[in-house]
Design an enzyme around this catalytic site. Sequence first.
Site, short mmCIF file in Angstrom:
data_model
loop_
_atom_site.label_atom_id
_atom_site.label_comp_id
_atom_site.label_asym_id
_atom_site.label_seq_id
_atom_site.Cartn_x
_atom_site.Cartn_y
_atom_site.Cartn_z
N ASN A 1 10.52 4.22 -0.42
CA ASN A 1 10.36 2.97 0.34
C ASN A 1 11.01 1.78 -0.35
OD1 ASN A 1 9.01 4.29 2.36
ND2 ASN A 1 6.97 3.73 1.64
N THR B 1 0.51 7.75 -0.02
CA THR B 1 1.20 8.83 -0.71
C THR B 1 0.43 9.24 -1.96
OG1 THR B 1 3.31 7.97 0.08
CG2 THR B 1 3.38 9.54 -1.74
N ARG C 1 0.78 -1.24 0.00
CA ARG C 1 0.00 0.00 0.00
C ARG C 1 0.82 1.30 0.00
NH1 ARG C 1 -3.39 0.75 4.56
NH2 ARG C 1 -4.56 2.21 3.27
N ASP C 2 2.13 1.22 0.00
CA ASP C 2 2.91 2.47 -0.02
C ASP C 2 4.21 2.30 -0.79
OD1 ASP C 2 3.21 5.16 0.54
OD2 ASP C 2 4.16 4.84 2.48
N ILE C 3 4.13 1.66 -1.95
CA ILE C 3 5.32 1.50 -2.78
C ILE C 3 5.62 2.81 -3.49
CG2 ILE C 3 6.27 0.31 -4.79
CD1 ILE C 3 4.68 -2.15 -3.98
#
Length: 334
Positions: free
Chosen positions: A153, A186, A147-149
């Site tokens: 990260n 993001t 959920r936050d690639i």
Amino acid sequence: MELDVRDKRAIPLIHHPDCAALGYQVIRELGRNREEGRITYLAYDRKSKQQVVIKEFSCPSTTADWSGFQAYEHEAQILQKLNHPRIPRYLNSFATQTAFYLVMEYKKAVPLSSRHRFHPEEIKQIALSILEILVYLQQRIDPIIHRDIKPENILIDEQLNAYLVDFDLARVQGTETTLTSLIAGTPGFMSPEEQLGYPLSLASDLYSLGVTIICLLTNSCSINIDQLINSNGCFNLQKLAPQVNLRFRSWLMGMAAFKWQYRYANAADALAALKPIPTTGTATAMEILVTVMRLKRQTAVLGLAIIAMLAVAGTTLILSQQGGVAQPLQEAKK
């Protein structure tokens, strides 16, 4: 260069949390997210005599706020389930009166966002590396969606092996997502279905990875990713470098399509599709035709008629080759 706990360039220890009583000597800060009250440190574990990463979660204000604790607890639970060589392992966790801490395996790698000007072939290597991690996450009995690639990260080492970090927003597929977690992603990298509050799928992380690859191919910073999105909410791949192969562009369409139905279904499919694709060079007429068919399914794109004419002009060359168009057409039908 390997970091040394005696490195004189390190920020004075007075600015770091004192973890000596727990057996850790903080060396320096690796990064921070001021808005969410998170700081990551490089430290030395006196017991194992190895360098480790300590992630600090603190409340951004003096008022009672359990969101930091929830993120800390959630990431610890997720990491303890995982065992992959390119996901830093969970080692320990502890709390003080003012913050919570996660101790993780240290990888000698740097954030993808800290390096610029990758060659398309290097970008493909990074994409393959991340897709391998996603295959592992998605083929678990309880598939995990990160959920936050995004570039910040993802870490890369000198051999361009990629490592996926920051699992505080990750969740098991099918579990409910709280509103607080939903809005914490993001912008620009979150899949459209997540932004709209719809259920996530294995294709959701593919969207974020596709956006990350577009960032690399256009040498764009994460904060400027919205400049590459047109009024229809789709990415304008015409801004990619002209040497990027059309098949690679078409593959990207299958990653960062606005509608999840037009993306690859999962990381395994995306990985298998990417492996044989060249990153540079001139596309054949049939490859152009296949790309046009994908474009027609997804959105109306300016210049489509010109591309179609190029495909027609090259058809004669395809027909003259042994085997004709049978195999390319089979690929097109897929």
